[in-house]
Design an enzyme around this catalytic site. Structure first.
Site, mmCIF file in Angstrom:
data_model
loop_
_atom_site.group_PDB
_atom_site.id
_atom_site.type_symbol
_atom_site.label_atom_id
_atom_site.label_comp_id
_atom_site.label_asym_id
_atom_site.label_seq_id
_atom_site.Cartn_x
_atom_site.Cartn_y
_atom_site.Cartn_z
ATOM 1 N N GLU A 1 0.821 -1.210 0.000
ATOM 2 C CA GLU A 1 0.000 0.000 0.000
ATOM 3 C C GLU A 1 0.857 1.263 0.000
ATOM 4 O O GLU A 1 0.530 2.240 -0.663
ATOM 5 C CB GLU A 1 -0.961 0.002 1.201
ATOM 6 C CG GLU A 1 -2.062 -1.039 1.119
ATOM 7 C CD GLU A 1 -2.959 -0.862 -0.104
ATOM 8 O OE1 GLU A 1 -2.951 0.218 -0.722
ATOM 9 O OE2 GLU A 1 -3.673 -1.828 -0.444
ATOM 10 N N TYR B 1 -6.117 6.780 4.018
ATOM 11 C CA TYR B 1 -6.314 5.725 3.026
ATOM 12 C C TYR B 1 -5.597 4.440 3.428
ATOM 13 O O TYR B 1 -6.194 3.358 3.482
ATOM 14 C CB TYR B 1 -5.831 6.150 1.625
ATOM 15 C CG TYR B 1 -5.631 4.919 0.776
ATOM 16 C CD1 TYR B 1 -6.729 4.238 0.271
ATOM 17 C CD2 TYR B 1 -4.362 4.365 0.601
ATOM 18 C CE1 TYR B 1 -6.576 3.048 -0.424
ATOM 19 C CE2 TYR B 1 -4.196 3.182 -0.084
ATOM 20 C CZ TYR B 1 -5.303 2.528 -0.596
ATOM 21 O OH TYR B 1 -5.157 1.344 -1.251
ATOM 22 N N ASP C 1 -9.499 5.849 -2.020
ATOM 23 C CA ASP C 1 -8.340 6.280 -2.797
ATOM 24 C C ASP C 1 -8.863 6.970 -4.061
ATOM 25 O O ASP C 1 -10.056 7.219 -4.193
ATOM 26 C CB ASP C 1 -7.447 5.089 -3.145
ATOM 27 C CG ASP C 1 -8.050 4.246 -4.241
ATOM 28 O OD1 ASP C 1 -9.289 4.198 -4.326
ATOM 29 O OD2 ASP C 1 -7.302 3.651 -5.025
#
Length: 366
Positions: free
Chosen positions: A56, A139, A157
């Site tokens: 991520e 996020y 996102d």
DNA sequence: AACACGTGGAG
DNA sequence: TCTCCAAGTGT
């Protein structure tokens, strides 16, 4: 009293359901190195929070294609968060070189150290706790919590923003529309398989509900999409026009010693390309700012020649035209204070941002 | 709140 | 060539 709207209100559309999207995901999800697919999960395999976190962070503002090789290299070299926490900073910066947004690498290292020192090497399991860690914002915290820990967190996102803006026909321009988009996204997030739902929404945005020419005919949410019903899907989310990029210029000195070594130094730890390596050079000034050109003084005596043309490189907020000076330096000359000679065979492994790889390649005549 | 912060691929 | 932008965060 308002006058009748020129276009009739859209006919009632069926609500978008998370189940429909997850069913689509079960059939069409992309296989990615950091992802545990639905079939594997059904067989009892859980996502590794370390791998979820690493992927991520790498994926922040970065394409899947660019991330893959870096993810494989990082996980092969540092398989657990303890390994990364124990790695020298410089090695992490070298491994991150080329991926961009280098504060991510610094925060990645700091985060790994914190998880080991404060959390005993275990990732916190809630989005709220995760968001306290360096480099983990709203996020990434929600994504890790949903994907690795099954928390019904709302993951928003850029893909989700686009999908939701279209699904609900939110015409308010970005970034003002963010709160409305987040609220709408929260109404969609399911209690079961929230991680797969988040990844499904992102896959949908990446492959079907794309910024340009969305493939609405293939979309599992097409019948529920208000923007599609109104024929405005491709125009959402709306954005203000971007400001023009200023142009900066500067000079860098690629000193090549007789043995092929290249002279390098370290950039300051913060700011642009912070903590990365570079050949020495001038500061970069905006063209026409009125500031006098810096005297471009080579870092060492030698035979210096200016390369024909410049190396161009576009950053997020400015464009750079870099003049490159190539210097032939005699054998045995020592590096100035704060600099080092990088052996010809070691240059590729240095923590050099792409810009400086271009400049060095140009100076070497590659 | 608005801006700083990389890179390479797509159209 | 050139604009846009890709799974955002920190300040």
């Amino acid at each position: 009293m308002t006058s009748p709207s020129p276009t009739p209100p859209p006919a009632a559309l069926p609500p978008a359901s998370a189940a429909d999207l997850i069913a689509w995901y079960d059939r069409h999800h992309r296989r990615l190195p950091w992802r545990v697919g639905p079939a594997e999960q059904a067989a009892g395999r859980r996502a590794d929070p370390y791998r979820v976190w690493l992927s991520e962070v790498m994926l922040q503002q970065t394409t899947v294609a660019a991330v893959k090789a870096y993810f494989e290299a990082f996980t092969a070299r540092w398989p657990r968060v303890e390994d990364l926490a124990a790695a020298p900073d410089e090695e992490v910066m070298k491994a991150w070189a080329g991926l961009g947004y280098y504060s991510r690498a610094r925060n990645l290292k700091a985060c790994a150290e914190r998880i080991v020192a404060v959390h005993g090497g275990r990732f916190p399991e809630t989005a709220a706790e995760l968001a306290d860690l360096p480099g983990i914002g709203p996020y990434t915290a929600a994504a890790i919590a949903a994907i690795a820990f099954d928390e019904a967190a709302t993951v928003v996102d850029g893909n989700v923003e686009r999908v939701v803006a279209r699904l609900f026909a939110i015409e308010e321009p970005m970034p003002a529309a963010k709160p409305a988009i987040r609220k709408a996204a929260a109404t969609l997030t399911p209690a079961t398989r929230p991680g797969d739902f988040a990844q499904a929404t992102m896959d949908l945005g990446a492959t079907i509900c794309t910024p340009r020419k969305p493939a609405c005919a293939l979309c599992p949410w097409a019948s529920a999409c208000r923007a599609r019903a109104q024929g405005i899907a491709e125009t959402l989310p709306r954005r203000a026009a971007k400001a023009a990029r200023p142009i900066r210029t500067g000079t860098c000195f690629v000193a090549i010693r007789a043995d092929g070594s290249i002279l390098l130094r370290r950039r300051p730890p913060k700011g642009l390309l912070g903590g990365m390596s570079e050949p020495p050079g001038t500061v970069w000034r905006v063209v026409g700012s009125g500031a006098a050109e810096d005297a471009a003084t080579p870092p060492l005596a030698g035979r210096w020649r200016r390369l024909i043309g410049t190396v161009a490189h576009t950053f997020t907020h400015f464009h750079l035209e870099l003049t490159v000076m190539r210097g032939e330096i005699a054998a045995g000359v020592a590096a100035p204070e704060g600099h080092w000679w990088s052996a010809a065979s070691a240059v590729d492994g240095e923590a050099l941002p792409s810009l400086f790889r271009k400049a060095i390649a140009a100076a070497r005549g590659d």
